[in-house]
Scaffold this active site. Structure first.
Site, PDB file in Angstrom:
ATOM      1  N   LYS A 192      22.099  15.669 -30.122  1.00 15.95           N
ATOM      2  CA  LYS A 192      22.198  15.658 -28.670  1.00 15.95           C
ATOM      3  C   LYS A 192      23.312  14.652 -28.311  1.00 15.95           C
ATOM      4  O   LYS A 192      23.073  13.446 -28.213  1.00 15.95           O
ATOM      5  CB  LYS A 192      20.854  15.265 -28.054  1.00 15.95           C
ATOM      6  CG  LYS A 192      20.814  15.389 -26.553  1.00 15.95           C
ATOM      7  CD  LYS A 192      21.253  14.067 -25.948  1.00 15.95           C
ATOM      8  CE  LYS A 192      21.222  14.037 -24.459  1.00 15.95           C
ATOM      9  NZ  LYS A 192      22.569  13.947 -23.883  1.00 15.95           N
ATOM     10  N   GLU A 267      19.764   2.014 -32.411  1.00 17.15           N
ATOM     11  CA  GLU A 267      20.985   1.186 -32.449  1.00 17.15           C
ATOM     12  C   GLU A 267      21.369   0.953 -30.994  1.00 17.15           C
ATOM     13  O   GLU A 267      21.846   1.873 -30.318  1.00 17.15           O
ATOM     14  CB  GLU A 267      22.112   1.912 -33.190  1.00 17.15           C
ATOM     15  CG  GLU A 267      21.818   2.235 -34.646  1.00 17.15           C
ATOM     16  CD  GLU A 267      21.887   1.032 -35.565  1.00 17.15           C
ATOM     17  OE1 GLU A 267      22.102  -0.101 -35.073  1.00 17.15           O
ATOM     18  OE2 GLU A 267      21.693   1.209 -36.775  1.00 17.15           O
ATOM     19  N   CYS A 301      29.841  -1.386 -28.910  1.00 12.12           N
ATOM     20  CA  CYS A 301      28.573  -2.133 -28.885  1.00 12.12           C
ATOM     21  C   CYS A 301      28.719  -3.538 -29.448  1.00 12.12           C
ATOM     22  O   CYS A 301      28.063  -4.456 -28.984  1.00 12.12           O
ATOM     23  CB  CYS A 301      27.511  -1.352 -29.635  1.00 12.12           C
ATOM     24  SG  CYS A 301      28.041  -0.872 -31.289  1.00 12.12           S
ATOM     25  N   GLU A 402      25.097  -6.978 -20.880  1.00 11.47           N
ATOM     26  CA  GLU A 402      26.157  -6.172 -21.498  1.00 11.47           C
ATOM     27  C   GLU A 402      26.966  -5.478 -20.403  1.00 11.47           C
ATOM     28  O   GLU A 402      26.399  -4.783 -19.562  1.00 11.47           O
ATOM     29  CB  GLU A 402      25.529  -5.124 -22.419  1.00 11.47           C
ATOM     30  CG  GLU A 402      26.573  -4.315 -23.163  1.00 11.47           C
ATOM     31  CD  GLU A 402      25.977  -3.221 -24.040  1.00 11.47           C
ATOM     32  OE1 GLU A 402      25.078  -2.495 -23.566  1.00 11.47           O
ATOM     33  OE2 GLU A 402      26.418  -3.086 -25.191  1.00 11.47           O
TER      34      GLU A 402
HETATM   35  P1  NAD Z   1      22.743   5.619 -22.800  1.00  9.51           P
HETATM   36  O1  NAD Z   1      21.567   4.883 -23.333  1.00  9.51           O
HETATM   37  O2  NAD Z   1      22.848   5.795 -21.346  1.00  9.51           O
HETATM   38  O3  NAD Z   1      22.809   7.085 -23.435  1.00  9.51           O
HETATM   39  C1  NAD Z   1      22.816   7.301 -24.824  1.00  9.51           C
HETATM   40  C2  NAD Z   1      22.309   8.702 -25.100  1.00  9.51           C
HETATM   41  O4  NAD Z   1      20.952   8.772 -24.688  1.00  9.51           O
HETATM   42  C3  NAD Z   1      23.043   9.805 -24.333  1.00  9.51           C
HETATM   43  O5  NAD Z   1      23.139  10.953 -25.137  1.00  9.51           O
HETATM   44  C4  NAD Z   1      22.136  10.048 -23.153  1.00  9.51           C
HETATM   45  O6  NAD Z   1      22.255  11.349 -22.603  1.00  9.51           O
HETATM   46  C5  NAD Z   1      20.769   9.871 -23.786  1.00  9.51           C
HETATM   47  N1  NAD Z   1      19.707   9.528 -22.835  1.00  9.51           N
HETATM   48  C6  NAD Z   1      19.837   9.015 -21.588  1.00  9.51           C
HETATM   49  N2  NAD Z   1      18.620   8.873 -21.015  1.00  9.51           N
HETATM   50  C7  NAD Z   1      17.720   9.287 -21.932  1.00  9.51           C
HETATM   51  C8  NAD Z   1      16.306   9.366 -21.954  1.00  9.51           C
HETATM   52  N3  NAD Z   1      15.579   8.990 -20.897  1.00  9.51           N
HETATM   53  N4  NAD Z   1      15.696   9.828 -23.062  1.00  9.51           N
HETATM   54  C9  NAD Z   1      16.404  10.169 -24.142  1.00  9.51           C
HETATM   55  N5  NAD Z   1      17.753  10.135 -24.188  1.00  9.51           N
HETATM   56  C10 NAD Z   1      18.408   9.693 -23.095  1.00  9.51           C
HETATM   57  O7  NAD Z   1      24.035   4.881 -23.402  1.00  9.51           O
HETATM   58  P2  NAD Z   1      25.563   5.223 -23.125  1.00  9.51           P
HETATM   59  O8  NAD Z   1      25.902   4.726 -21.764  1.00  9.51           O
HETATM   60  O9  NAD Z   1      25.829   6.632 -23.488  1.00  9.51           O
HETATM   61  O10 NAD Z   1      26.267   4.313 -24.240  1.00  9.51           O
HETATM   62  C11 NAD Z   1      26.511   2.956 -24.081  1.00  9.51           C
HETATM   63  C12 NAD Z   1      25.426   2.139 -24.751  1.00  9.51           C
HETATM   64  O11 NAD Z   1      25.329   2.488 -26.140  1.00  9.51           O
HETATM   65  C13 NAD Z   1      25.744   0.659 -24.738  1.00  9.51           C
HETATM   66  O12 NAD Z   1      24.586  -0.056 -24.402  1.00  9.51           O
HETATM   67  C14 NAD Z   1      26.154   0.361 -26.169  1.00  9.51           C
HETATM   68  O13 NAD Z   1      25.981  -0.968 -26.573  1.00  9.51           O
HETATM   69  C15 NAD Z   1      25.286   1.305 -26.926  1.00  9.51           C
HETATM   70  N6  NAD Z   1      25.817   1.542 -28.275  1.00  9.51           N
HETATM   71  C16 NAD Z   1      25.195   0.962 -29.359  1.00  9.51           C
HETATM   72  C17 NAD Z   1      25.709   1.137 -30.638  1.00  9.51           C
HETATM   73  C18 NAD Z   1      25.033   0.513 -31.834  1.00  9.51           C
HETATM   74  O14 NAD Z   1      25.338   0.916 -32.957  1.00  9.51           O
HETATM   75  N7  NAD Z   1      24.147  -0.449 -31.666  1.00  9.51           N
HETATM   76  C19 NAD Z   1      26.846   1.918 -30.830  1.00  9.51           C
HETATM   77  C20 NAD Z   1      27.454   2.499 -29.710  1.00  9.51           C
HETATM   78  C21 NAD Z   1      26.929   2.304 -28.444  1.00  9.51           C
END
Ligand code: NAD
Length: 499
Positions: A192, A267, A301, A402
């Site tokens: 997804k 993550e 991240c 963040e």
């Molecule tokens: P997000 O949490 O908004 O979304 C991530 C994914 O989750 C997307 O595919 C989104 O559609 C899905 N999602 C959203 N709401 C959901 C729900 N209620 N249930 C299940 N899935 C849901 O994050 P983002 O804005 O896409 O990405 C940025 C974030 O990702 C930052 O916080 C960043 O630090 C983190 N990140 C972490 C790592 C790591 O390895 N630790 C790597 C990259 C990004």
């Protein structure tokens, strides 16, 4: 005058022409609802593609396909065959690397330099790394503590169906990180991708079919987190959630997956400290601090967003960083000379800008940047100046939360104990950096830092063999290396009486 397109660009144009379908059971299918959403190019605000928007019913068909594949053909596939398929996928991706780099830059605004030289080659290497693990999954023989006439051993078995949810910041690599280890270990997968950047995952789907993965082994369901993400989290027939994204959404996934007791790897977000001691090789430290912060528009991240600099060199380091930020070329991410592209969306741009305004209200000084770029062609995209803030207390919003954009917080420190305490004064624990030429300081500080990865005299360097995961609220579980295989297998103990 019409623009002359290269072959990869032409291929991408052809790919983007039709409304993109989902991959379920080896076939490209529209969503059952027929709903469609638009994917926007962050560099110019134009519609890049139309994509079918799935819901629970589409997730359910994907789960059925993945479960049938797991029980059927895939479970009979020899480990060496899984190696071959993953290597084939890597080869196909490598052959079409330029196409993927171009599409990723259009979709996510990541500079072409990054997609071409870092993200796509890293995805290829990751597939090859885990291709090698398929044939190396072993258990142990266990001598029982109580002795007796028994033969006891363990085996490692795949978990089953894995729901893999990824963010938008490096979409292809993020997807491949969630794909290779589970497949190597014999699981089936539902991908997804983020709604904002689904395109390279969908293009990868074409290669997955071409490589010869049996139907249902890899499925791609597109749509919003609220619909698709939640449907994956709630589905009773999914065994594991591999999630990369924000801490907030990660917490929700953890709560909801408790109902069906799914395994989870999370993550999550970070607010990583990067510490420069006065004895460091300052040129390297400044370069590391700069790239560790502004690479990918700060949308990484592990970005080193809290830069602590020992007082004796604070002025010198700050002046150099300001000069570098002011020289940074911000603009069209397709231009190979561009160093910083657009942020992912107008909403995100506004969120990051708001953080800067809040910082000012809380007493911060903007050393450079802080403005949305609105001249000429940039106005249509989501461009922000690289920004450096100072005069910050540990309890300032921008130091605690963040931001996920190009905003560096730079703060002086006096001594080692103080900086360790300040570096650890965060709910996050993803990564940290230390710059010093003193071995004792390097060891002392890296031991004391509460972070899943600590870099010493380098920053951002990752490796497929090196475990990666967050401490504290930056995550649960570890990926990469053998830990990546462990995360997608379970241990079975077999005890045979020899009487
Ligand atoms: P997000 O949490 O908004 O979304 C991530 C994914 O989750 C997307 O595919 C989104 O559609 C899905 N999602 C959203 N709401 C959901 C729900 N209620 N249930 C299940 N899935 C849901 O994050 P983002 O804005 O896409 O990405 C940025 C974030 O990702 C930052 O916080 C960043 O630090 C983190 N990140 C972490 C790592 C790591 O390895 N630790 C790597 C990259 C990004």
């Amino acid at each position: 005058m019409s623009r002359v397109l290269s072959v990869p660009q032409e291929n991408v144009a052809t790919f983007l022409f039709d409304t993109k379908k989902m991959l379920i059971n080896g076939e490209w299918v529209p969503s059952l609802s027929g709903n469609i959403y638009e994917s926007i190019n962050p560099a110019n605000g134009e519609i890049l593609a139309k994509i079918y928007e799935g819901d629970e019913s589409d997730v359910d068909r994907a789960v059925r396909a993945a479960r049938a594949a797991f029980k059927g053909e895939w479970s009979k596939t020899a480990p060496a065959e899984r190696t071959k398929l993953l290597n084939k996928l890597a080869d196909l991706l490598e052959q079409r690397a330029e196409e993927f780099a171009y599409l990723e830059t259009l979709d996510g605004g990541n500079t072409i330099t990054l997609t071409r030289h870092a993200f796509v080659p890293s995805a290829v290497a990751h597939l090859r790394y885990y291709a090698g693990w398929s044939t190396k999954l072993t258990g142990h023989t266990i001598p029982l503590t109580t002795g007796g006439n028994f033969h006891a051993y363990t085996t490692r078995e795949p978990l089953g169906v894995c729901g893999q949810i990824t963010p938008w910041n490096y979409p292809l690599l993020g997807t491949v990180w969630k794909l290779a280890a589970p497949l190597a270990a014999g699981n089936t997968v539902i991908l997804k991708p983020s709604q904002q950047t689904s395109l390279t995952t969908l293009l990868l789907g074409e290669l997955i079919i071409e490589a010869g993965f049996p139907p249902g082994v890899v499925n791609i369901v597109t749509g919003s987190g609220r619909k698709i993400g939640e449907a994956i989290t709630n589905h009773p027939n999914i065994d594991k959630i591999g999630f990369t994204g924000s801490t907030e959404v990660g917490k929700g996934i953890m709560k909801k997956s408790a109902d069906t007791l799914k395994k989870i790897t999370l993550e999550l977000g970070g607010k990583s400290p990067n510490i420069i001691f006065a004895d460091a090789d300052l040129d390297k430290a400044i370069q590391g601090a700069f790239l560790g912060m502004f690479t990918n528009q700060g949308q990484i991240c592990v970005a080193g967003t809290r830069l602590y600099v020992e007082k004796a060199v604070y002025q010198q380091v700050t002046e150099k960083l300001i000069a570098m930020a002011q020289k940074m070329k911000v603009g069209n991410p397709l231009d190979p000379t561009t160093q910083m592209g657009p942020l992912i969306s107008k909403e995100h741009l506004q969120t990051v800008k708001n953080y800067i305004e809040v910082a000012k209200k809380e007493g911060a000084t903007v050393l450079t940047g802080g403005n949305i770029l609105q001249e000429g062609e940039l106005a249509a995209g989501n461009y922000l100046e690289p920004t450096i803030l100072t005069d910050l207390e540990e309890n300032c919003t921008v130091v605690k939360e963040e931001i996920f954009g190009p905003v560096l917080c730079i703060m002086p420190f006096e001594n080692i104990e103080e900086v360790i305490e300040r570096a650890n004064a965060t709910e996050y624990g993803l990564a940290a950096g230390v710059w010093t030429q003193n071995l004792a300081i390097a060891h002392k500080v890296s031991n004391a830092l509460e972070a899943g990865t600590v870099w010493v005299n380098t920053y951002l360097k990752s490796d497929n063999a090196l475990p990666f995961g967050g401490y504290k609220q930056s995550g649960i579980g570890t990926e990469m290396g053998y830990q990546g295989i462990e995360a997608y297998t379970k241990t079975k103990s077999v005890l045979i009486s020899l009487n």
